[in-house]
Design a protein around this motif. Structure first.
Motif, short mmCIF file in Angstrom:
data_model
loop_
_atom_site.label_atom_id
_atom_site.label_comp_id
_atom_site.label_asym_id
_atom_site.label_seq_id
_atom_site.Cartn_x
_atom_site.Cartn_y
_atom_site.Cartn_z
N ALA A 235 0.82 -1.21 0.00
CA ALA A 235 0.00 0.00 0.00
C ALA A 235 0.85 1.26 0.00
O ALA A 235 0.46 2.29 -0.56
N GLU A 236 2.04 1.19 0.61
CA GLU A 236 2.95 2.34 0.63
C GLU A 236 3.77 2.46 -0.65
O GLU A 236 4.44 3.46 -0.87
N GLY A 237 3.76 1.41 -1.45
CA GLY A 237 4.56 1.44 -2.67
C GLY A 237 6.03 1.17 -2.47
O GLY A 237 6.85 1.50 -3.32
N ASP A 238 6.38 0.52 -1.35
CA ASP A 238 7.78 0.22 -1.07
C ASP A 238 8.13 -1.13 -1.71
O ASP A 238 8.15 -2.17 -1.05
N ALA A 239 8.39 -1.10 -3.00
CA ALA A 239 8.64 -2.33 -3.75
C ALA A 239 9.93 -3.01 -3.30
O ALA A 239 10.03 -4.25 -3.33
N GLU A 240 10.92 -2.23 -2.87
CA GLU A 240 12.20 -2.81 -2.46
C GLU A 240 12.02 -3.68 -1.22
O GLU A 240 12.49 -4.83 -1.17
N THR A 241 11.34 -3.15 -0.20
CA THR A 241 11.11 -3.91 1.02
C THR A 241 10.19 -5.09 0.75
O THR A 241 10.40 -6.19 1.26
N LEU A 242 9.16 -4.87 -0.05
CA LEU A 242 8.24 -5.95 -0.41
C LEU A 242 8.99 -7.09 -1.08
O LEU A 242 8.78 -8.26 -0.77
N GLY A 243 9.87 -6.75 -2.00
CA GLY A 243 10.65 -7.77 -2.69
C GLY A 243 11.52 -8.56 -1.74
O GLY A 243 11.61 -9.79 -1.84
N ALA A 244 12.16 -7.88 -0.80
CA ALA A 244 13.02 -8.55 0.17
C ALA A 244 12.21 -9.51 1.04
O ALA A 244 12.65 -10.63 1.34
N MET A 245 11.03 -9.08 1.45
CA MET A 245 10.17 -9.92 2.29
C MET A 245 9.71 -11.16 1.54
O MET A 245 9.73 -12.28 2.07
N VAL A 286 -0.69 -7.63 -12.47
CA VAL A 286 -0.23 -8.95 -12.04
C VAL A 286 0.20 -8.87 -10.58
O VAL A 286 0.45 -7.80 -10.05
N GLY A 287 0.29 -10.02 -9.93
CA GLY A 287 0.66 -10.06 -8.52
C GLY A 287 1.89 -9.22 -8.22
O GLY A 287 2.88 -9.24 -8.96
N ALA A 288 1.82 -8.47 -7.12
CA ALA A 288 2.90 -7.52 -6.79
C ALA A 288 4.25 -8.19 -6.64
O ALA A 288 5.29 -7.58 -6.91
N GLY A 289 4.27 -9.46 -6.25
CA GLY A 289 5.53 -10.16 -6.09
C GLY A 289 6.29 -10.33 -7.39
O GLY A 289 7.52 -10.54 -7.38
N HIS A 290 5.61 -10.23 -8.52
CA HIS A 290 6.27 -10.37 -9.82
C HIS A 290 6.99 -9.09 -10.24
O HIS A 290 7.80 -9.12 -11.17
N LEU A 291 6.67 -7.99 -9.57
CA LEU A 291 7.26 -6.70 -9.92
C LEU A 291 8.19 -6.19 -8.82
O LEU A 291 8.47 -5.00 -8.74
N ALA A 292 8.65 -7.10 -7.98
CA ALA A 292 9.51 -6.72 -6.86
C ALA A 292 10.58 -7.77 -6.64
O ALA A 292 10.37 -8.95 -6.93
N GLY A 293 11.73 -7.34 -6.16
CA GLY A 293 12.79 -8.28 -5.80
C GLY A 293 13.59 -8.79 -6.99
O GLY A 293 13.48 -8.31 -8.11
N GLU A 294 14.37 -9.80 -6.70
CA GLU A 294 15.28 -10.38 -7.70
C GLU A 294 14.51 -11.09 -8.80
O GLU A 294 13.49 -11.73 -8.55
N ASN A 295 15.01 -10.96 -10.03
CA ASN A 295 14.39 -11.62 -11.19
C ASN A 295 12.93 -11.21 -11.39
O ASN A 295 12.08 -12.02 -11.75
N SER A 296 12.67 -9.93 -11.14
CA SER A 296 11.34 -9.39 -11.38
C SER A 296 11.10 -9.25 -12.88
O SER A 296 12.00 -9.41 -13.70
#
Length: 312
Positions: A235-245, A286-296
């Motif tokens: 909701a905050e748009g913190d894709a970096e932290t979301l990806g790490a989680m 698409v699911g937010a996990g696909h646009l965050a973190g490694e190999n997005s």
């Protein structure tokens, strides 16, 4: 101060410096332009993350979704609504036609049953069985209720129970809202079929399915807490932290992570690359996990020489 707030403060400070520099000039248009640009930068950091891929005649918005949400999470406004309104097509993971979604439950149930004579608990060793039954007891689920299910299907059922207990509802999911609010005449595009999505889990070796199941049931309350944190970061748009989680959560099984995320992200990057050959605007959700973190998806687009710009 959080990273998001620090960013906003920095942008605001730079905007003030720019405005002060322009104040010696009688050019009100220049001042307005700087203010507008600063406001756009601030807006781009507010709300769930969205990106844009574009060439001279094609624009594709990339928006990370959550498939179930509490009722009080607001996200459909500003750049997201504007982007959807401007799009000629809505692109989702699967066909969101109500008839397709209704049939999906039957398809999953048909594929998710163990052969006659087998039981879910019969697939487990003593340690796995103890962990499994203890987790079910915390949720008040009788073990025999899931005995006829394959491990991956049992995990999905357990996750559904957790979502409901935490106040999450698929009726509030992003795709559902997009389908209900998209303007009439917007084309629909599905990246995958229901059968393909089911096969991601159904074709996993039993040991990987069991690991997936035990991960879901081992500590239900921790699972709910993690979900709440993921939604907050989304909701905050913190894709970096979301990806790490998400990467930490999926680190236990690289096969599932590869099938669920990496392989599909690479496929979708190919789809985007090819879609750029067709003029027009598309909104890809698409699911937010696909646009965050490694190999997005963005990483695979970069490998193809395609640049991505964040717009929220």
């Amino acid at each position: 101060m959080t990273k998001s707030n620090l960013f906003k403060s920095t942008v605001a400070g730079l905007a003030l410096v720019a405005l002060q520099a322009c104040s010696t000039l009688p050019d009100e248009a220049a001042v307005a332009a700087v203010a507008e640009e600063a406001a756009a930068e601030l807006a781009a950091e507010s709300g769930p993350a969205m990106w844009k891929v574009a060439d001279e005649d094609t624009t594709i918005y990339l928006f990370g979704t959550v498939h179930a949400l509490p009722a009080d999470v607001g996200w459909y406004s500003g750049p997201v609504k504007t982007a959807l309104d401007s799009s000629g097509s809505l692109v989702t993971e699967i066909d969101m036609n109500p008839e397709v979604i209704a049939a999906m439950g039957q398809t999953i149930a048909a594929k998710g049953m163990l052969p006659e004579g087998q039981t879910l608990r019969g697939l487990m060793n003593a340690e796995q069985l103890a962990t499994y039954e203890a987790g079910l007891a915390q949720m008040g689920i009788p073990p025999e209720a899931l005995d006829s299910l394959e491990p991956w299907f049992a995990a999905i059922n357990i996750t559904q129970v957790l979502l409901q207990s935490a106040g999450y509802n698929g009726e509030n999911g992003v795709e559902k809202v997009l389908e209900e609010t998209v303007k009439e005449g917007t084309a629909r595009v599905a990246l995958e079929t229901v059968d393909f999505q089911i096969s991601i889990f159904d074709e996993l070796p039993i040991e990987n399915q069991l690991q997936f199941l035990l991960q879901a049931v081992e500590d239900p309350q921790a699972g709910v807490a993690m979900l709440d944190k993921i939604i907050a970061e989304w909701a905050e748009g913190d894709a970096e932290t979301l990806g790490a989680m998400l990467q930490e959560a999926n680190a236990q099984d690289q096969l599932i992570t590869s099938r669920l995320f990496y392989e599909r992200n690479a496929n979708w990057a190919v789809w985007i690359d090819e879609r750029l050959d067709t003029p027009g605007t598309a909104f890809m959700a698409v699911g937010a996990g696909h646009l965050a973190g490694e190999n997005s998806v963005q990483d695979y687009l970069a490998q193809r020489g395609i640049s991505v710009t964040r717009v929220q």
